[in-house]
Design a protein around this motif. Structure first.
Motif, PDB file in Angstrom:
ATOM      1  N   VAL A 140       1.517 -22.328 -34.089  1.00 34.00           N
ATOM      2  CA  VAL A 140       1.425 -22.120 -32.640  1.00 34.00           C
ATOM      3  C   VAL A 140       2.349 -23.096 -31.917  1.00 34.00           C
ATOM      4  O   VAL A 140       3.046 -22.723 -30.969  1.00 34.00           O
ATOM      5  N   TYR A 194       5.966 -21.880 -32.103  1.00 30.13           N
ATOM      6  CA  TYR A 194       6.222 -20.812 -31.126  1.00 30.13           C
ATOM      7  C   TYR A 194       6.474 -21.421 -29.749  1.00 30.13           C
ATOM      8  O   TYR A 194       7.427 -21.076 -29.059  1.00 30.13           O
ATOM      9  N   ALA A 195       5.580 -22.335 -29.353  1.00 32.19           N
ATOM     10  CA  ALA A 195       5.686 -22.940 -28.022  1.00 32.19           C
ATOM     11  C   ALA A 195       6.967 -23.769 -27.896  1.00 32.19           C
ATOM     12  O   ALA A 195       7.650 -23.711 -26.871  1.00 32.19           O
ATOM     13  N   ILE A 203       3.322 -16.980 -27.483  1.00 34.06           N
ATOM     14  CA  ILE A 203       2.433 -17.076 -28.642  1.00 34.06           C
ATOM     15  C   ILE A 203       1.610 -15.794 -28.717  1.00 34.06           C
ATOM     16  O   ILE A 203       0.930 -15.452 -27.752  1.00 34.06           O
ATOM     17  N   GLN A 251      -3.104 -17.129 -31.610  1.00 37.17           N
ATOM     18  CA  GLN A 251      -3.760 -18.199 -30.862  1.00 37.17           C
ATOM     19  C   GLN A 251      -5.277 -18.135 -31.058  1.00 37.17           C
ATOM     20  O   GLN A 251      -5.932 -19.162 -31.229  1.00 37.17           O
TER      21      GLN A 251
END
Length: 50
Positions: free
Chosen positions: A23, A26-27, A33, A38
């Motif tokens: 996660v 991705y951020a 996300i 998530q």
């Protein structure tokens, strides 16, 4: 006194760490996300904090 985590506890912790890392990637990459990812991460974290 230090408590030893069981094998299952260690697996749950590792799963949560791996999902949190994905996660974060991705951020950091500026990508959205996926909601399912998530949710999976939050569920994994909840399993080890209960």
């Amino acid at each position: 006194m230090k408590l030893k985590a069981s094998f299952d506890d260690n697996l749950r912790i590792k799963e949560a760490e791996n999902l949190a890392n994905v996660v974060s990637m991705y951020a950091a990459g500026g990508m959205a996300i996926p909601g399912e990812l998530q949710t999976s991460m939050l569920d994994a974290v909840n399993r080890i904090t209960k």
